[in-house]
Structure formats: structure tokens, C-alpha cells
Motif scaffolding. Structure first.
Motif, PDB file in Angstrom:
ATOM      1  N   TRP A  33     -83.100  62.140  -8.216  1.00  7.89           N
ATOM      2  CA  TRP A  33     -83.190  63.490  -8.755  1.00  7.89           C
ATOM      3  C   TRP A  33     -82.715  63.573 -10.201  1.00  7.89           C
ATOM      4  CZ3 TRP A  33     -85.589  67.618  -6.758  1.00  7.89           C
ATOM      5  CH2 TRP A  33     -85.913  67.594  -5.399  1.00  7.89           C
ATOM      6  N   ARG A  34     -82.082  62.541 -10.697  1.00  6.70           N
ATOM      7  CA  ARG A  34     -81.459  62.632 -12.012  1.00  6.70           C
ATOM      8  C   ARG A  34     -82.442  62.837 -13.163  1.00  6.70           C
ATOM      9  NH1 ARG A  34     -76.847  58.217 -10.782  1.00  6.70           N
ATOM     10  NH2 ARG A  34     -75.235  59.678 -10.046  1.00  6.70           N
ATOM     11  N   PRO A  35     -83.592  62.157 -13.231  1.00  8.25           N
ATOM     12  CA  PRO A  35     -84.511  62.419 -14.359  1.00  8.25           C
ATOM     13  C   PRO A  35     -84.939  63.877 -14.450  1.00  8.25           C
ATOM     14  CG  PRO A  35     -85.079  60.357 -13.286  1.00  8.25           C
ATOM     15  CD  PRO A  35     -84.048  61.008 -12.413  1.00  8.25           C
ATOM     16  N   PHE A  36     -85.254  64.480 -13.310  1.00  9.24           N
ATOM     17  CA  PHE A  36     -85.651  65.892 -13.305  1.00  9.24           C
ATOM     18  C   PHE A  36     -84.468  66.787 -13.660  1.00  9.24           C
ATOM     19  CE2 PHE A  36     -85.974  69.882 -10.801  1.00  9.24           C
ATOM     20  CZ  PHE A  36     -87.054  70.447 -11.456  1.00  9.24           C
ATOM     21  N   ALA A  37     -83.304  66.520 -13.060  1.00 10.79           N
ATOM     22  CA  ALA A  37     -82.108  67.313 -13.351  1.00 10.79           C
ATOM     23  C   ALA A  37     -81.726  67.210 -14.824  1.00 10.79           C
ATOM     24  CB  ALA A  37     -80.949  66.852 -12.469  1.00 10.79           C
ATOM     25  N   ALA A  38     -81.912  66.034 -15.416  1.00 10.39           N
ATOM     26  CA  ALA A  38     -81.584  65.843 -16.830  1.00 10.39           C
ATOM     27  C   ALA A  38     -82.489  66.690 -17.716  1.00 10.39           C
ATOM     28  CB  ALA A  38     -81.709  64.370 -17.201  1.00 10.39           C
ATOM     29  N   PHE A  39     -83.774  66.710 -17.422  1.00  7.22           N
ATOM     30  CA  PHE A  39     -84.719  67.478 -18.246  1.00  7.22           C
ATOM     31  C   PHE A  39     -84.445  68.977 -18.150  1.00  7.22           C
ATOM     32  CE2 PHE A  39     -88.733  69.832 -18.652  1.00  7.22           C
ATOM     33  CZ  PHE A  39     -89.063  69.506 -19.950  1.00  7.22           C
ATOM     34  N   ILE A  40     -84.244  69.476 -16.928  1.00 10.97           N
ATOM     35  CA  ILE A  40     -83.975  70.896 -16.739  1.00 10.97           C
ATOM     36  C   ILE A  40     -82.631  71.265 -17.363  1.00 10.97           C
ATOM     37  CG2 ILE A  40     -83.561  72.706 -15.043  1.00 10.97           C
ATOM     38  CD1 ILE A  40     -86.484  71.832 -15.286  1.00 10.97           C
ATOM     39  N   GLY A  41     -81.614  70.422 -17.156  1.00  9.24           N
ATOM     40  CA  GLY A  41     -80.305  70.687 -17.731  1.00  9.24           C
ATOM     41  C   GLY A  41     -80.322  70.684 -19.245  1.00  9.24           C
ATOM     42  N   ALA A  42     -81.053  69.736 -19.828  1.00 14.92           N
ATOM     43  CA  ALA A  42     -81.155  69.682 -21.289  1.00 14.92           C
ATOM     44  C   ALA A  42     -81.863  70.914 -21.836  1.00 14.92           C
ATOM     45  CB  ALA A  42     -81.902  68.425 -21.711  1.00 14.92           C
ATOM     46  N   SER A  43     -82.903  71.353 -21.151  1.00 13.71           N
ATOM     47  CA  SER A  43     -83.637  72.536 -21.595  1.00 13.71           C
ATOM     48  C   SER A  43     -82.735  73.768 -21.578  1.00 13.71           C
ATOM     49  CB  SER A  43     -84.856  72.772 -20.697  1.00 13.71           C
ATOM     50  OG  SER A  43     -85.737  71.651 -20.740  1.00 13.71           O
ATOM     51  N   PHE A  44     -81.916  73.890 -20.531  1.00  9.32           N
ATOM     52  CA  PHE A  44     -80.975  75.004 -20.445  1.00  9.32           C
ATOM     53  C   PHE A  44     -79.937  74.928 -21.560  1.00  9.32           C
ATOM     54  CE2 PHE A  44     -76.832  76.513 -18.725  1.00  9.32           C
ATOM     55  CZ  PHE A  44     -77.124  77.873 -18.698  1.00  9.32           C
ATOM     56  N   ALA A  45     -79.401  73.737 -21.799  1.00 10.00           N
ATOM     57  CA  ALA A  45     -78.397  73.562 -22.860  1.00 10.00           C
ATOM     58  C   ALA A  45     -78.989  73.850 -24.239  1.00 10.00           C
ATOM     59  CB  ALA A  45     -77.825  72.151 -22.808  1.00 10.00           C
ATOM     60  N   ILE A  46     -80.229  73.437 -24.464  1.00  6.38           N
ATOM     61  CA  ILE A  46     -80.887  73.682 -25.748  1.00  6.38           C
ATOM     62  C   ILE A  46     -81.143  75.175 -25.943  1.00  6.38           C
ATOM     63  CG2 ILE A  46     -83.066  73.363 -26.995  1.00  6.38           C
ATOM     64  CD1 ILE A  46     -83.082  70.484 -25.791  1.00  6.38           C
ATOM     65  N   LEU A  47     -81.586  75.841 -24.877  1.00  3.21           N
ATOM     66  CA  LEU A  47     -81.784  77.290 -24.953  1.00  3.21           C
ATOM     67  C   LEU A  47     -80.473  77.990 -25.286  1.00  3.21           C
ATOM     68  CD1 LEU A  47     -83.507  79.835 -24.526  1.00  3.21           C
ATOM     69  CD2 LEU A  47     -82.960  79.682 -22.076  1.00  3.21           C
ATOM     70  N   SER A  48     -79.392  77.534 -24.660  1.00  3.14           N
ATOM     71  CA  SER A  48     -78.077  78.128 -24.907  1.00  3.14           C
ATOM     72  C   SER A  48     -77.625  77.882 -26.340  1.00  3.14           C
ATOM     73  CB  SER A  48     -77.051  77.547 -23.930  1.00  3.14           C
ATOM     74  OG  SER A  48     -77.447  77.779 -22.597  1.00  3.14           O
ATOM     75  N   GLY A  49     -77.788  76.651 -26.818  1.00  2.00           N
ATOM     76  CA  GLY A  49     -77.384  76.327 -28.180  1.00  2.00           C
ATOM     77  C   GLY A  49     -78.188  77.080 -29.218  1.00  2.00           C
ATOM     78  N   THR A  50     -79.497  77.198 -28.996  1.00  2.00           N
ATOM     79  CA  THR A  50     -80.345  77.942 -29.920  1.00  2.00           C
ATOM     80  C   THR A  50     -79.973  79.418 -29.934  1.00  2.00           C
ATOM     81  OG1 THR A  50     -82.159  76.371 -29.521  1.00  2.00           O
ATOM     82  CG2 THR A  50     -82.740  78.484 -30.519  1.00  2.00           C
ATOM     83  N   SER A  51     -79.593  79.927 -28.781  1.00  2.00           N
ATOM     84  CA  SER A  51     -79.198  81.333 -28.699  1.00  2.00           C
ATOM     85  C   SER A  51     -77.949  81.614 -29.518  1.00  2.00           C
ATOM     86  CB  SER A  51     -78.961  81.727 -27.235  1.00  2.00           C
ATOM     87  OG  SER A  51     -80.149  81.609 -26.480  1.00  2.00           O
ATOM     88  N   THR A  52     -76.998  80.694 -29.517  1.00  2.00           N
ATOM     89  CA  THR A  52     -75.782  80.907 -30.319  1.00  2.00           C
ATOM     90  C   THR A  52     -76.113  80.924 -31.812  1.00  2.00           C
ATOM     91  OG1 THR A  52     -75.211  78.544 -30.472  1.00  2.00           O
ATOM     92  CG2 THR A  52     -74.354  79.763 -28.578  1.00  2.00           C
ATOM     93  N   LEU A  53     -77.137  80.156 -32.211  1.00  2.00           N
ATOM     94  CA  LEU A  53     -77.560  80.164 -33.614  1.00  2.00           C
ATOM     95  C   LEU A  53     -78.269  81.465 -33.953  1.00  2.00           C
ATOM     96  CD1 LEU A  53     -78.076  78.879 -36.382  1.00  2.00           C
ATOM     97  CD2 LEU A  53     -80.052  77.696 -35.396  1.00  2.00           C
ATOM     98  N   ILE A  54     -79.191  81.897 -33.100  1.00  2.00           N
ATOM     99  CA  ILE A  54     -79.931  83.130 -33.353  1.00  2.00           C
ATOM    100  C   ILE A  54     -78.979  84.314 -33.449  1.00  2.00           C
ATOM    101  CG2 ILE A  54     -81.594  84.751 -32.366  1.00  2.00           C
ATOM    102  CD1 ILE A  54     -83.071  82.352 -31.191  1.00  2.00           C
TER     103      ILE A  54
END
Length: 293
Positions: free
Chosen positions: A154-175
Motif C-alpha cells: 500500500w505504500r506507493p499509493f499512500a505516498a502519492f496521496i499523502g504527498a498530494s495532501f502535503a503539497i496542497l497544504s503547503g501551497t495553501s500556506t503560501l496563497i
């Protein structure tokens, strides 16, 4: 050691410690370049200032998301970790993952507090230190906590979804103009360092469940997930290079180019760190035999 099987994995710490060292080196380099050089400060601050443009359009929605981010991260991470702990009885792995999540967040706050104020490099900016981003650390550490306790398939899928969530969160702090791009990058590197240390402990003592049959064994372990992460990371790198090269043209002015370059930096860091982590854990889960005591 797995309390039911008495099995442990013959995993040497070399690659995990090397990955930890690179993460720490990247964290230090990020701080030195974006905080202690004029060019770094200018790029970082310009991205923050230009974030006012998209904020005028979606600032309300982003603020609402950021307000909910701590509880989203905690609930998601804790619920999944607790479910895996109870359902699969991965007590030690879950304890290590939770400790790593806590250590990453504590280290971020300590790092931010202990660092001196931003030096004056002639750039108009607030002089207090905001690196690393606490919100981004929280989101990334929650994703990593899930990644550490789920089974290798499950790790490859969990990594992609987790990274997408973290990127969305990081971009939101910039916006929302809470953090500069480098703050988010530093947060990801902080989490990566603790994830590598925790990963070695889990792979070494987590139990017999930490084995893997390869990328074709399950849809969640498909090569598609690290491939998508790599493609998004490379695409963001190309976009960033095009934008920055355009800004180097004589007389060039920017209204959002620095902002989108900052977003690209967040995407690059989030997805390419994910690819590296997925490959590291996949390699170790497959190559090491079990030792039964």
C-alpha cells in the motif's frame, strides 16, 4: 520484533542514515540559501508578495482550509494509524510512527525558535524567522505516519496521496501569505529526516508483515504512483525553469511568475521526496530476508 512471529528483518541502517543525512543537509542548505543570501531572500519574498494576487480570488476558501488543516491532519493520521494498529496489531510500528510524527513537529518548532532573526540583505521583508512551516510539517508528518504503518504493497499509493495532501497544504500556506516557499520546503525535509530514521526502525523491528512481492502484486503498489509523482515533479521543475529564465530577460517584470515558481518549488520537493522515499522503502522491503529468533 513481532510478538506473534518472533521475526525481524536483517535491514542495515546505511541507506536510511544516508537518506537522513541528505535530508538534514537539504534543510541546512535551504536555510542558508533562502535566508542568508540576497538572491534567495528576493525569490522567496517575491513569491510571498505575489501570492496576494491569487489570494484576492480564493483567499477565503484557503483560509477556511488552513483553519481546518490541523484537525484534518491529526484525525486522518491518528485514525489510520489506530485502525492499522488495532486491526493488524502493529503495535511497535505504530508507536515508532507516532513518535516520529511528534519529533518532526517538535523539531520544527524548536528549529524555528532557536534560529536567529532573518539577516538584513537589503530585501524588504519581515525579519522574524518563519522557517520551517508548522502547518506543512503537520500535514506532511500525518501523511508519513500513515505511510510508515501500512503494508509495503500500500505504500506507493499512500505516498502519492499523502504527498498530494502535503503539497496542497503547503501551497495553501503560501496563497494565504502565511509562509514563504522555502518554509514549506524546509518542513518537508524535516519530516523526511525523521521518516527515514523511523523507517529503519520499523523495517528492522516492525515484524514479518514488512515484506513485499513487487510492483505488480497489487494495484496500490503499481509503478504508476511513483511514476506520477516523478512526472509531476519534473513538470514543475520545467515550469519553474521557464518562469525564472523569463524573469532574467532585460526589462522583464512579474506579477505572478515568482509566485508560480514558488508553487513549483513546493511541488518539486513534495513529489520528488516522495519518489525517493517510495523507492527506498520498496527496495529494502524486498531485498532483506527474515531472521527468526
Amino acid at each position: 520484533m513481532d510478538s506473534r512471529t518472533g521475526a525481524r528483518r536483517a535491514v542495515r541502517p546505511g541507506l536510511f542514515l544516508l537518506a537522513t543525512a541528505f535530508s538534514v543537509l537539504g534543510l541546512i542548505s535551504t536555510y542558508l540559501y533562502f535566508v542568508h543570501t540576497t538572491t534567495g531572500q528576493f525569490i522567496d519574498e517575491s513569491a510571498l508578495v505575489e501570492a496576494a494576487v491569487p489570494r484576492q480570488k480564493i483567499g477565503t476558501q484557503v483560509s477556511y482550509f488552513l483553519d481546518l488543516l490541523p484537525i484534518i491532519s491529526l484525525v486522518t493520521g491518528v485514525v489510520v494509524v489506530l485502525f492499522v494498529t488495532i486491526w493488524r496489531r502493529r503495535w511497535l510500528a505504530s508507536a515508532i510512527a507516532i513518535l516520529a510524527m511528534g519529533a518532526a513537529n517538535a523539531s520544527t518548532q524548536l528549529f524555528k525558535t532557536m534560529l536567529p532573526e532573518r539577516p538584513d540583505q537589503g530585501i524588504a521583508t519581515l525579519n522574524f524567522n518563519s522557517l520551517p512551516s508548522g502547518h506543512s510539517t503537520l500535514a506532511a508528518s500525518a501523511a508519513v505516519g500513515v505511510f510508515l504503518v501500512v503494508s509495503p504493497r500500500w505504500r506507493p499509493f499512500a505516498a502519492f496521496i499523502g504527498a498530494s495532501f502535503a503539497i496542497l497544504s503547503g501551497t495553501s500556506t503560501l496563497i494565504n501569505q502565511w509562509h514563504r516557499p522555502a518554509d514549506v520546503l524546509a518542513a518537508y525535509l524535516m519530516v523526511a529526516a525523521w521518516a527515514c530514521l523511523a523507517g529503519w526502525l520499523i523495517m528492522r523491528w516492525g515484524g514479518s508483515w514488512n515484506i513485499w512481492q513487487g510492483y505488480s502484486a497489487h494495484w496500490a503498489s503499481s509503478r504508476l504512483w511513483p511514476l506520477l509523482s516523478a512526472l509531476f515533479g519534473v513538470a514543475a521543475a520545467v515550469v519553474s525553469c521557464v518562469l525564472l529564465s523569463r524573469l532574467n530577460s532585460p526589462g522583464a517584470q512579474s506579477s505572478t511568475d515568482y509566485f508560480f515558481s514558488g508553487v513549483a518549488l513546493i511541488v518539486i520537493a513534495g513529489y520528488l521526496l516522495t519518489v525517493a522515499g517510495t523507492l527506498l522503502f520498496s527496495f529494502e522491503a524486498r531485498r532483506r530476508p527474515l531472521i527468526v529468533d
